[in-house]
Scaffold this motif. Structure first.
Motif, PDB file in Angstrom:
ATOM      1  N   GLY A  26       0.815  -1.216   0.000  1.00  8.78           N
ATOM      2  CA  GLY A  26       0.000   0.000   0.000  1.00  8.78           C
ATOM      3  C   GLY A  26       0.845   1.261   0.000  1.00  8.78           C
ATOM      4  N   GLU A  45      10.393   2.610   6.111  1.00  9.60           N
ATOM      5  CA  GLU A  45      10.110   1.167   6.157  1.00  9.60           C
ATOM      6  C   GLU A  45      11.047   0.486   7.150  1.00  9.60           C
ATOM      7  OE1 GLU A  45       7.986  -1.190   4.945  1.00  9.60           O
ATOM      8  OE2 GLU A  45       9.277  -2.637   5.944  1.00  9.60           O
ATOM      9  N   SER A  51       4.352  -8.156   3.475  1.00  9.05           N
ATOM     10  CA  SER A  51       4.573  -8.490   2.056  1.00  9.05           C
ATOM     11  C   SER A  51       5.942  -9.122   1.853  1.00  9.05           C
ATOM     12  CB  SER A  51       4.347  -7.305   1.123  1.00  9.05           C
ATOM     13  OG  SER A  51       4.689  -6.094   1.672  1.00  9.05           O
ATOM     14  N   ASN A  59      -2.722 -14.057  -6.482  1.00  6.97           N
ATOM     15  CA  ASN A  59      -4.030 -13.672  -7.007  1.00  6.97           C
ATOM     16  C   ASN A  59      -4.058 -12.228  -7.478  1.00  6.97           C
ATOM     17  OD1 ASN A  59      -3.715 -12.532  -4.543  1.00  6.97           O
ATOM     18  ND2 ASN A  59      -5.405 -13.596  -3.542  1.00  6.97           N
ATOM     19  N   ASP A 288      -3.805  -3.285   5.197  1.00  6.90           N
ATOM     20  CA  ASP A 288      -4.211  -4.173   6.294  1.00  6.90           C
ATOM     21  C   ASP A 288      -4.529  -3.427   7.589  1.00  6.90           C
ATOM     22  OD1 ASP A 288      -3.693  -6.165   4.498  1.00  6.90           O
ATOM     23  OD2 ASP A 288      -2.032  -7.076   5.604  1.00  6.90           O
ATOM     24  N   VAL A 296      -3.305  -7.617  -1.203  1.00  7.12           N
ATOM     25  CA  VAL A 296      -2.427  -6.692  -1.912  1.00  7.12           C
ATOM     26  C   VAL A 296      -3.244  -5.785  -2.842  1.00  7.12           C
ATOM     27  CG1 VAL A 296      -0.568  -6.527  -3.595  1.00  7.12           C
ATOM     28  CG2 VAL A 296      -0.422  -8.208  -1.751  1.00  7.12           C
TER      29      VAL A 296
HETATM   30  P1  FAD Z   1       2.445  -4.521   4.331  1.00  4.01           P
HETATM   31  O1  FAD Z   1       2.679  -5.001   2.943  1.00  4.01           O
HETATM   32  O2  FAD Z   1       2.623  -5.455   5.466  1.00  4.01           O
HETATM   33  O3  FAD Z   1       3.329  -3.240   4.529  1.00  4.01           O
HETATM   34  C1  FAD Z   1       3.414  -2.578   5.768  1.00  4.01           C
HETATM   35  C2  FAD Z   1       4.868  -2.214   5.978  1.00  4.01           C
HETATM   36  O4  FAD Z   1       4.994  -1.332   7.082  1.00  4.01           O
HETATM   37  C3  FAD Z   1       5.716  -3.432   6.312  1.00  4.01           C
HETATM   38  O5  FAD Z   1       6.690  -3.600   5.294  1.00  4.01           O
HETATM   39  C4  FAD Z   1       6.315  -3.143   7.688  1.00  4.01           C
HETATM   40  O6  FAD Z   1       7.662  -3.571   7.800  1.00  4.01           O
HETATM   41  C5  FAD Z   1       6.198  -1.631   7.758  1.00  4.01           C
HETATM   42  N1  FAD Z   1       6.086  -1.095   9.129  1.00  4.01           N
HETATM   43  C6  FAD Z   1       5.285  -1.527  10.136  1.00  4.01           C
HETATM   44  N2  FAD Z   1       5.426  -0.755  11.229  1.00  4.01           N
HETATM   45  C7  FAD Z   1       6.328   0.199  10.903  1.00  4.01           C
HETATM   46  C8  FAD Z   1       6.900   1.297  11.617  1.00  4.01           C
HETATM   47  N3  FAD Z   1       6.526   1.590  12.879  1.00  4.01           N
HETATM   48  N4  FAD Z   1       7.832   2.057  10.981  1.00  4.01           N
HETATM   49  C9  FAD Z   1       8.211   1.791   9.692  1.00  4.01           C
HETATM   50  N5  FAD Z   1       7.693   0.766   8.975  1.00  4.01           N
HETATM   51  C10 FAD Z   1       6.758  -0.011   9.569  1.00  4.01           C
HETATM   52  N6  FAD Z   1      -2.223 -11.003  -0.218  1.00  4.01           N
HETATM   53  C11 FAD Z   1      -2.698 -11.212  -1.468  1.00  4.01           C
HETATM   54  O7  FAD Z   1      -3.361 -10.335  -2.011  1.00  4.01           O
HETATM   55  N7  FAD Z   1      -2.416 -12.373  -2.132  1.00  4.01           N
HETATM   56  C12 FAD Z   1      -1.659 -13.359  -1.594  1.00  4.01           C
HETATM   57  O8  FAD Z   1      -1.414 -14.392  -2.235  1.00  4.01           O
HETATM   58  C13 FAD Z   1      -1.158 -13.165  -0.270  1.00  4.01           C
HETATM   59  N8  FAD Z   1      -0.406 -14.112   0.331  1.00  4.01           N
HETATM   60  C14 FAD Z   1       0.116 -13.857   1.560  1.00  4.01           C
HETATM   61  C15 FAD Z   1       0.942 -14.810   2.127  1.00  4.01           C
HETATM   62  C16 FAD Z   1       1.536 -14.571   3.363  1.00  4.01           C
HETATM   63  C17 FAD Z   1       2.466 -15.603   3.971  1.00  4.01           C
HETATM   64  C18 FAD Z   1       1.274 -13.360   4.060  1.00  4.01           C
HETATM   65  C19 FAD Z   1       1.921 -13.078   5.391  1.00  4.01           C
HETATM   66  C20 FAD Z   1       0.428 -12.418   3.495  1.00  4.01           C
HETATM   67  C21 FAD Z   1      -0.161 -12.652   2.250  1.00  4.01           C
HETATM   68  N9  FAD Z   1      -1.012 -11.723   1.668  1.00  4.01           N
HETATM   69  C22 FAD Z   1      -1.468 -11.939   0.381  1.00  4.01           C
HETATM   70  C23 FAD Z   1      -1.438 -10.506   2.369  1.00  4.01           C
HETATM   71  C24 FAD Z   1      -0.614  -9.307   1.922  1.00  4.01           C
HETATM   72  O9  FAD Z   1       0.750  -9.533   2.257  1.00  4.01           O
HETATM   73  C25 FAD Z   1      -1.112  -8.049   2.626  1.00  4.01           C
HETATM   74  O10 FAD Z   1      -2.513  -7.925   2.494  1.00  4.01           O
HETATM   75  C26 FAD Z   1      -0.451  -6.803   2.032  1.00  4.01           C
HETATM   76  O11 FAD Z   1       0.955  -6.891   2.123  1.00  4.01           O
HETATM   77  C27 FAD Z   1      -0.959  -5.562   2.762  1.00  4.01           C
HETATM   78  O12 FAD Z   1      -0.264  -4.431   2.333  1.00  4.01           O
HETATM   79  P2  FAD Z   1       0.037  -3.252   3.386  1.00  4.01           P
HETATM   80  O13 FAD Z   1       0.781  -2.215   2.601  1.00  4.01           O
HETATM   81  O14 FAD Z   1      -1.197  -2.883   4.107  1.00  4.01           O
HETATM   82  O15 FAD Z   1       0.964  -3.934   4.483  1.00  4.01           O
END
Ligand code: FAD
Ligand code: FAD
Length: 325
Positions: A26, A45, A51, A59, A288, A296
């Motif tokens: 995101g 980060e 992720s 997907n 999330d 994603v």
């Molecule tokens: P994230 O991608 O988790 O990004 C948040 C980031 O913030 C992280 O990199 C973290 O390190 C960082 N962060 C947190 N706190 C702090 C802080 N205080 N300071 C600085 N940085 C910080 N989704 C799908 O759509 N398809 C799939 O096939 C799928 N498979 C998955 C398999 C696994 C094993 C897992 C764990 C997840 C899977 N997901 C999948 C879910 C997907 O990973 C998440 O829905 C997606 O990454 C959410 O994006 P985001 O940007 O909200 O969070």
């Protein structure tokens, strides 16, 4: 520009349009749009987020279904840097509202840490969550399989589980109900509680009626090889054969840095409007961390919406550019 301890001083006087907390799916998507709207942003980060642990993104339209999350992160990072965004490896500890600006306090460096404070007009909270995993004495044994065929997300990986012998790992009775959704994909479910919760007679009966064994003995270790879990060894010396697993033990939310702000929460998730704006007008939450589906595709769409709402507001408050001759 990639910021580090060495060069971040240059940016301490700068007021960014947006600081993005979290450079996952995101946050990086938001940065792409913000930079293309010609706004200035800093992505912070901490490393090894959700992720990063995603071994395959299965997907997402247009990407091969064995695309690792790490590829998404690397490409996203390069993309935002090529558009002129700033990127810093660091952990955001606190966000303070100063009225016109936010002050974002970051811990940079695990050793000899420094604690710079960056300023921005807007903050996008994109820090996500992380899945809780079964706690075994040897956690490396769990990491060997988590994200491979020991899944954490039924929406992502139910398809992979289809018609297989699946272990469902829980620590509360409420989470046992996951079995009655998982059975859309497979009926061959064994529930493992490790004795971490009491299971009511009604639930025992329901499991029995469905034919799903309940295993309450503590787990000694997961069995398998090459990231493929093939079963569970219990502390009592017995083993249970499995072809796959699903962990339903809840999540840890990366939202500590927001706790000083007056925000509307739904449990640990932030409540937002349709453009991902929280109850604070200059703070957006995406992916999330906010209410909704943890995918994603959703995080990327949220980043698009938040960036567009911010641009709209900044643009409307700016003087129009005239073609002066
Ligand atoms: P994230 O991608 O988790 O990004 C948040 C980031 O913030 C992280 O990199 C973290 O390190 C960082 N962060 C947190 N706190 C702090 C802080 N205080 N300071 C600085 N940085 C910080 N989704 C799908 O759509 N398809 C799939 O096939 C799928 N498979 C998955 C398999 C696994 C094993 C897992 C764990 C997840 C899977 N997901 C999948 C879910 C997907 O990973 C998440 O829905 C997606 O990454 C959410 O994006 P985001 O940007 O909200 O969070
Ligand atoms: P579409 O992708 O348009 O799909 C709808 C489909 O329905 C079409 O294929 C159409 O043929 C079909 N259809 C319509 N009526 C019927 C019917 N009665 N029966 C059967 N089929 C029917 N977006 C970005 O995010 N980034 C960009 O850089 C970008 N660049 C763009 C550049 C151009 C030149 C154009 C035209 C668009 C661009 N977009 C971009 C926008 C993007 O294409 C759309 O937002 C996106 O395709 C919308 O997806 P959709 O599924 O809603 O519609």
């Amino acid at each position: 520009m990639k910021l580090s301890k060495k060069n971040l001083d240059q940016r301490l006087e700068h007021v960014y349009d947006v600081v993005i907390v979290g450079g996952g799916a995101g946050g990086l998507a938001a940065a792409v749009y913000l930079q293309r709207y010609r706004l200035s942003c800093l992505v912070i980060e901490k490393g090894r987020g959700r992720s990063f642990w995603m071994q395959d993104l299965r997907n997402y339209l247009g990407l091969p279904s064995d695309t690792p999350g790490r590829t998404l992160l690397q490409q996203g990072q390069q993309h935002v840097l090529s558009l002129g965004a700033d990127y810093l490896a660091g952990f955001v500890e606190a966000v303070h509202d100063e009225g016109e600006t936010f002050a974002v306090k970051v811990k940079v460096g695990k050793q000899d840490s420094i604690y710079p404070v960056f300023r921005s007009k807007y903050v996008v909270a994109a820090s996500g969550i992380i899945d809780r995993l079964p706690h075994l004495e040897d956690m490396q044994n769990v990491y060997d399989y988590a994200g491979y065929n020991l899944h954490v997300c039924m929406i992502c990986d139910g398809y992979e589980i289809a018609d297989k012998q699946c272990g469902l790992f829980v620590e509360t009775e409420a989470a046992i109900n996951t079995a009655f959704v998982l059975n859309w994909f497979t009926p061959y479910i064994t529930v493992f509680t490790q004795g971490l919760c009491d299971v009511s007679d009604a639930m025992r009966q329901k499991l029995k009626d469905h034919g799903y064994p309940l295993v309450e003995a503590p787990i000694d270790r997961l069995l398998g090889h090459d990231h493929e879990m093939t079963g569970v060894a219990l502390a009592d010396g017995s083993t249970v054969e499995l072809e796959t697993g699903l962990v339903a033990m809840g999540s840890q939310y990366f939202n500590e840095y927001l706790k000083g702000l007056d925000l509307q929460w739904s449990g640990e998730n932030l409540v937002t409007d349709s453009m991902c704006r929280t109850s604070h007008p200059r703070l957006f939450a995406i992916g999330d961390l906010k209410e909704g589906l943890n995918q994603v595709s959703i995080a990327v769409a949220d980043g698009t919406l938040a960036a567009t709402a911010i641009w709209r507001e900044i643009r409307r408050a700016s003087a129009p550019r005239r073609w002066e001759s």
